[in-house]
Design a protein around this motif. Structure first.
Motif, short mmCIF file in Angstrom:
data_model
loop_
_atom_site.label_atom_id
_atom_site.label_comp_id
_atom_site.label_asym_id
_atom_site.label_seq_id
_atom_site.Cartn_x
_atom_site.Cartn_y
_atom_site.Cartn_z
N CYS A 1 0.83 -1.21 0.00
CA CYS A 1 0.00 0.00 0.00
C CYS A 1 0.86 1.25 0.00
O CYS A 1 0.49 2.26 -0.61
N ARG A 2 1.98 1.22 0.71
CA ARG A 2 2.84 2.40 0.74
C ARG A 2 3.38 2.73 -0.66
O ARG A 2 3.55 3.89 -1.01
N ARG A 3 3.66 1.70 -1.44
CA ARG A 3 4.11 1.95 -2.81
C ARG A 3 2.96 2.37 -3.71
O ARG A 3 3.11 3.23 -4.58
N LEU A 4 1.79 1.76 -3.51
CA LEU A 4 0.64 2.12 -4.34
C LEU A 4 0.21 3.56 -4.10
O LEU A 4 -0.33 4.21 -5.01
N ALA A 5 0.43 4.07 -2.88
CA ALA A 5 0.02 5.44 -2.58
C ALA A 5 0.83 6.46 -3.37
O ALA A 5 0.36 7.59 -3.57
N PRO B 1 -7.71 -5.85 -2.14
CA PRO B 1 -7.24 -6.85 -1.18
C PRO B 1 -8.39 -7.59 -0.51
O PRO B 1 -9.53 -7.13 -0.46
N LEU B 2 -8.05 -8.75 0.01
CA LEU B 2 -8.90 -9.49 0.94
C LEU B 2 -7.96 -10.13 1.96
O LEU B 2 -7.15 -10.98 1.61
N LEU B 3 -8.06 -9.69 3.20
CA LEU B 3 -7.18 -10.15 4.26
C LEU B 3 -7.96 -11.08 5.19
O LEU B 3 -9.07 -10.74 5.62
N ILE B 4 -7.36 -12.22 5.52
CA ILE B 4 -8.00 -13.21 6.39
C ILE B 4 -7.04 -13.50 7.53
O ILE B 4 -5.87 -13.81 7.31
N ASP B 5 -7.56 -13.42 8.75
CA ASP B 5 -6.71 -13.66 9.92
C ASP B 5 -7.59 -14.12 11.08
O ASP B 5 -8.82 -14.00 11.03
N THR B 6 -6.93 -14.63 12.11
CA THR B 6 -7.63 -15.02 13.33
C THR B 6 -7.26 -14.11 14.50
O THR B 6 -7.74 -14.34 15.61
N ASP B 7 -6.40 -13.14 14.27
CA ASP B 7 -5.94 -12.24 15.33
C ASP B 7 -6.60 -10.87 15.12
O ASP B 7 -6.30 -10.16 14.16
N PRO B 8 -7.50 -10.46 16.03
CA PRO B 8 -8.18 -9.16 15.83
C PRO B 8 -7.24 -7.97 15.95
O PRO B 8 -7.52 -6.91 15.41
N LYS B 9 -6.11 -8.13 16.63
CA LYS B 9 -5.19 -7.00 16.79
C LYS B 9 -4.61 -6.56 15.45
O LYS B 9 -4.27 -5.38 15.28
N GLU B 10 -4.47 -7.48 14.51
CA GLU B 10 -3.87 -7.13 13.22
C GLU B 10 -4.76 -6.19 12.41
O GLU B 10 -4.26 -5.46 11.55
N PHE B 11 -6.07 -6.20 12.67
CA PHE B 11 -7.00 -5.42 11.87
C PHE B 11 -7.38 -4.09 12.51
O PHE B 11 -8.17 -3.34 11.93
N ARG B 12 -6.89 -3.80 13.69
CA ARG B 12 -7.26 -2.55 14.35
C ARG B 12 -6.56 -1.37 13.67
O ARG B 12 -5.44 -1.49 13.18
N ASP B 13 -7.25 -0.23 13.69
CA ASP B 13 -6.69 0.95 13.03
C ASP B 13 -5.38 1.39 13.67
O ASP B 13 -4.50 1.93 12.99
N GLU B 14 -5.25 1.18 14.98
CA GLU B 14 -4.05 1.63 15.67
C GLU B 14 -2.92 0.59 15.64
O GLU B 14 -1.86 0.81 16.24
N ALA B 15 -3.13 -0.53 14.96
CA ALA B 15 -2.09 -1.55 14.86
C ALA B 15 -0.91 -0.99 14.05
O ALA B 15 -1.08 -0.14 13.17
N PRO B 16 0.31 -1.44 14.34
CA PRO B 16 1.48 -0.92 13.60
C PRO B 16 1.38 -1.20 12.11
O PRO B 16 0.92 -2.26 11.68
N GLY B 17 1.81 -0.20 11.33
CA GLY B 17 1.89 -0.36 9.89
C GLY B 17 0.69 0.13 9.10
O GLY B 17 0.75 0.18 7.87
N TRP B 18 -0.40 0.49 9.79
CA TRP B 18 -1.60 0.90 9.06
C TRP B 18 -1.64 2.40 8.78
O TRP B 18 -2.63 2.88 8.22
N ARG B 19 -0.62 3.16 9.18
CA ARG B 19 -0.59 4.59 8.89
C ARG B 19 0.60 4.88 7.97
O ARG B 19 1.71 4.42 8.21
#
Length: 981
Positions: free
Chosen positions: A20-24, A38-56
């Motif tokens: 995403c950083r390159r696409l921006a 994209p379609l992201l699949i995971d079992t850890d809810p922390k990965e999908f939170r807005d404040e999780a590392p890497g989403w900004r």
């Protein structure tokens, strides 16, 4: 072409964030539009939170919409209903599906990440739990895939879809969902022509991320065996493996670097360039066997992400400098130090203080505060009030006998001090409650803050200057306190002296005249006018002293309020200073200085960026326009009711900082950076032409950077083929120059951007020069990009790699074999289906398996787990393993052979696993932990070895003695480790 990114687990999320950083910062040329969702699949809810590392990124959120983030989880009731409806899934919880309900009760609701299974439930197969979760959420996954595919078709009606499936083979989520998800895509393809490209990261110990999770390597090998079978079925077109060691045997990248490189590879695949790989097959066409491959990638380009990040932080620094100091210097712009501010003129300062309610009249409560008093002052002046009382007292004295006038005057003035002054006496008039004074002080603070805030908002003052002005006002108030105290002391002293004079006058009037004076009719006369003057001066002194005391209290309250306001301004300035420090560090980290001494060759150096920085940011007209918009946006975000307190609280918040950085990034769209990238490319080409020896160095550096991220044996992979593609921008037409804005900049700031020179080094020359070392093979496939893109991309793909030829797979095989020899039947739980006969990737170590079988059989016989029973047909004794339940009833009976030698030769892997588990359970029962029991086991094994030796031919005595004594030694180690003391 349409592209669908399908990320599994944490690795899939992190690679998407890097992509995403390159696409921006991407610019899509006309006619080459690629669509990616994209379609992201995971079992850890922390990965999908807005404040999780890497989403900004540059203050903007990269989080995809909620329908494109699938979180798999299930309650105990949902899992129970699933297993009742689908009995074939019960083996995911218990061997052969036995006692699955009891195991499900032990599991309970499963809403935690699969990576926590080992810590929460030791011994549980996390991969099979992943299969359960995917089976439970299969409908949601299909709906999400269809929705994303329909969105892609709505944006770009292209019949082909390339699905990029990213997974970490050592991760619990990815390894658990991968195989069943491939089957789901095979049964329900999301498009008519769908090509599945699997990007698999191999787990290996890493210098940056530490060692992988327990059993990650063993689990990865089990997944590779399943992928080998999936390749035969054609469940994917291409599986690109990535490991720590590249084809040169070096380890240039850590785990994060490998994920970033994978994101760069996918970015080049989705960039809209013509496809240079095998086209995807159509629906209904016979499935081709999937290929295992590895890729290499090298780029020579100015990093758009780094450039935009650096310039955005630079622009934010200018905004912060203007907010704090507002000091403009020609050629430098807004700098980060205060400007010399002239002292305010006395007239303007007095008018400012009067407007704030800090004049002498306001402090003495002689001037009204409109918010409290309206337009009328809080009371009449002191002299005027006492003049009125004095006139009234004179009228009253005229009605009193002369002898009583002195006493009556004193009583009237005392009554005026206590009751009549302003209708309430001086104590009540000047002893206002604290809340009333605090209210007036708050009004003063609000006036000061409103004026300073408006001046700062409109740019008339800097924040630092607001603090300076407020500090000067506080100093002025502090200078007033001491004179007021001296005045109060003087008034109190004057009142005491006047009171003594009044008492002396009264005493003189009270002295009775002598007898002769009384006979003559003379009486004591009092000078009424003198007494009135004394009483008036005394009353004025008392009243003024009370008024000064009130002024001192009011000044103290105002100082407290203004000190609080100064603290708010200082807090805001400190937050700005801290934000400047972090922003400066981020700007430096985004574009670090080049290190040519370390062999680093970059196109995006700071020296190259200096003229463009002036063109895009520091030029006066450009910078002022940038900051005008950014400043207005900041104050609009703070709101109409903002204050210095709100600013100090919100300027340090992550949301505000992200909004400021995002606004700065919006002022520098990717299109504005295109000339920077093109200029860097031209400079690189010019350097190649000027220095012939540099071309060889660049060729070696590109080849090294494009090394395939996998090490294989060429002897074991004779059918491997290498494809290479070189993408270079087209040359500019002669006479191209920079835009008119750049020409204007030459007159304004000096040092403008020169017109572009047309390099003579042709793209075909670059392709020939980038042949493989030694001149072997043909030049890479040449693809021309749009003119001005300013990037050279060398892509390498090695196809047809058998898994047996890969060195990382060989290492994983050794780890898997060691685990299989030690873990018993638990080793089979690493497979999704333990009954499946998966092909072995590498030859099994038969000697190691037989050595383990000898240990297990010898120890099981010593423990009494094997029985000698006669064979029904021949009557010859055979070794039999009988499995019993908890109540001692027989469950299963397995014939091993006539003796331990035949049992070792004929034993199947699953039988040995079951027997090994029973041996471990028997040793842990506590019945064999005593020294006598251990000695008995040792003696029985020794006797059995001697019996086997005597029953064998003499030529085999040495071999049997060596092999079985080694098995006995291993058995004794196992006894001492497993038996509780």
């Amino acid at each position: 072409m349409n592209h669908l990114y399908l990320g599994l687990g944490g690795a899939g999320v992190r690679v998407w964030q890097a992509l995403c950083r390159r696409l921006a910062c991407r610019i899509e040329p006309a006619g080459r539009r690629a669509v990616l969702e994209p379609l992201l699949i995971d079992t850890d809810p922390k990965e999908f939170r807005d404040e999780a590392p890497g989403w900004r990124h540059l203050g903007s959120s990269l989080v995809p919409p909620a329908p494109q983030r699938l979180l798999l989880g299930a309650s105990a009731a949902e899992l129970h209903a699933l297993l009742r409806a689908r009995p074939e899934l019960r083996a995911c919880l218990a061997p052969e599906g036995l006692d699955w309900e009891a195991r499900l009760l032990e599991l309970g609701a499963f809403d935690a990440p699969l990576s926590q299974v080992a810590a929460r439930l030791p011994g549980w197969p996390s991969r099979r739990l992943g299969r359960l979760l995917l089976a439970h959420g299969q409908g949601r996954v299909r709906l999400a895939l269809d929705a994303v595919s329909q969105a892609l078709q709505a944006r770009h009606t292209h019949p082909s879809l390339t699905l990029h499936l990213v997974v970490q083979l050592g991760g619990a989520t990815g390894a658990g969902l991968l195989i069943d998800l491939l089957q789901l895509l095979r049964q329900h393809p999301p498009a008519t022509r769908c090509s599945v490209h699997l990007h698999a990261l191999l787990p290996q110990d890493d210098t940056a991320a530490g060692r992988p999770a327990p059993l990650a390597e063993v689990q990865a090998y089990a997944v590779l065996r399943e992928l080998q079978a999936a390749a035969q079925e054609g469940l994917f077109e291409l599986c690109l493996l990535s490991a720590r060691t590249d084809e040169r045997g070096l380890q240039p990248l850590d785990a994060a670097g490998r994920e970033q490189r994978l994101a760069d590879w996918i970015f080049q695949r989705v960039s809209g360039e013509p496809e240079w790989l095998t086209p995807p097959r159509a629906a209904g066409q016979a499935a081709r066997r999937g290929d295992f491959a590895a890729f290499g990638l090298a780029e020579r380009a100015a990093d758009r992400v780094a450039l935009r990040s650096h310039l955005s932080h630079e622009l934010l620094l200018r905004l912060l400098a203007q907010l704090r100091y507002n000091h403009w210097r020609p050629g430098l712009g807004f700098v980060t130090h205060p400007r010399p501010v002239p002292v305010e003129a006395m007239e303007s300062m007095e008018a400012l203080l009067a407007g704030w309610g800090l004049s002498e009249a306001h402090l003495q409560l002689a001037a009204p505060l409109s918010e409290i008093d309206g337009d009328s002052p809080p009371g009449t002046p002191i002299e005027q009030e006492w003049q009125a009382l004095e006139a009234h007292y004179r009228q009253l004295i005229d009605l009193v006998a002369p002898a009583r006038r002195a006493t009556e005057l004193r009583r009237l003035f005392e009554q005026g001090l206590e009751e009549r002054f302003r209708g309430q006496g001086i104590d009540a008039a000047f002893d206002l409650p604290d809340h009333a004074l605090r209210r007036r002080a708050v009004v003063v603070r609000q006036r000061v803050e409103s004026t300073l805030w408006e001046d700062w908002r409109e740019g008339r003052r800097a924040l630092h200057e607001c603090g300076q002005l407020l500090a000067a006002v506080l100093a002025d108030l502090a200078d007033r306190v001491e004179p007021l105290r001296q005045e109060q002391h003087g008034l109190e002293t004057q009142a005491a002296l006047l009171w003594q004079q009044i008492e002396a006058a009264e005493q003189a009037a009270a002295v009775r005249p002598g007898m002769l004076a009384r006979l003559r009719g003379l009486t004591a006369q009092v000078d009424v006018e003198a007494l009135i003057e004394l009483l008036r001066e005394y009353a004025l002194a008392r009243t003024r002293s009370a008024a000064v005391t009130l002024t001192l209290r009011l000044v103290a309250e105002i100082e407290a309020q203004l000190t609080t306001l100064q603290g708010m301004i200082d807090a805001g300035e400190m937050e700005l200073a801290a934000l400047v420090e972090t922003t400066d560090a981020a700007a430096a980290a985004a574009l670090p200085p080049a290190r040519p001494e370390a062999g680093e060759s970059r196109l995006d150096t700071r020296e190259l960026l200096n003229p463009w920085r002036q063109q895009l940011i520091t030029r006066e007209t450009m910078q002022r326009e940038h900051l005008r918009v950014l400043r207005a946006g900041l104050f609009a975000r703070l709101g109409e009711q903002a204050s210095f307190r709100i600013f100090a609280q919100r300027i340090g918040e992550a949301a505000t900082c992200d909004a400021l950085l995002a606004a700065c990034a919006q002022r520098l769209p990717p299109a504005q950076l295109q000339p920077v990238v093109a200029g860097a490319w031209d400079a690189w080409l010019a350097g190649l032409q000027a220095e012939p020896e540099r071309l060889a160095r660049e060729q070696a550096a590109l080849r090294a950077q494009a090394a395939v991220s996998l090490l294989w044996s060429s002897e074991e992979a004779p059918g491997a083929s290498i494809q290479e593609c070189l993408r270079v921008p087209a040359l500019p037409e002669p006479g191209d120059a920079v835009s008119a804005d750049v020409d204007e900049d030459e007159d304004e700031g000096g040092g403008g951007i020169a017109a572009r020179a047309v390099p003579t080094l042709q793209p075909a020359d670059l392709a020939r020069l980038l042949r493989r070392p030694g001149g072997a093979g043909t030049a890479p496939t040449l693809q021309m990009r749009a003119e001005g893109e300013g990037a050279l991309v060398l892509m390498r793909l090695v196809r047809g790699l058998p898994l047996q030829a890969l060195r990382p797979v060989q290492e994983l095989h050794r780890l898997h074999e060691a685990h299989r020899l030690q873990a018993g039947r638990a080793a089979l739980w690493l497979q999704l289906d333990e009954a499946a006969c998966l092909p072995e990737l590498l030859a099994v170590d038969v000697q190691a398996q037989q050595a383990r079988a000898r240990t297990v059989v010898l120890l099981a016989e010593a423990l009494g787990l094997l029985r000698h029973e006669p064979e029904p047909l021949t009557g010859a004794p055979v070794l039999v393993h009988v499995s019993l339940d908890a109540d001692g009833f027989e469950i299963a009976r397995v014939r091993l052979g006539r003796d331990p030698l035949e049992a070792v030769d004929q034993a199947r892997e699953r039988v040995l696993h079951d027997l090994f588990d029973e041996v471990c359970a028997e040793l842990q029962s506590g019945r064999h932990g005593s020294p006598e029991a251990i000695a008995g086991l040792r003696d029985r094994m020794r006797d059995r070895i001697e019996m086997l030796r005597r029953q064998s031919p003499p030529t085999q005595w040495d071999t049997i003695s060596r092999d079985w004594n080694e098995a006995a030694r291993e058995a004794m180690k196992l006894i001492r480790q497993e038996c509780p003391r």
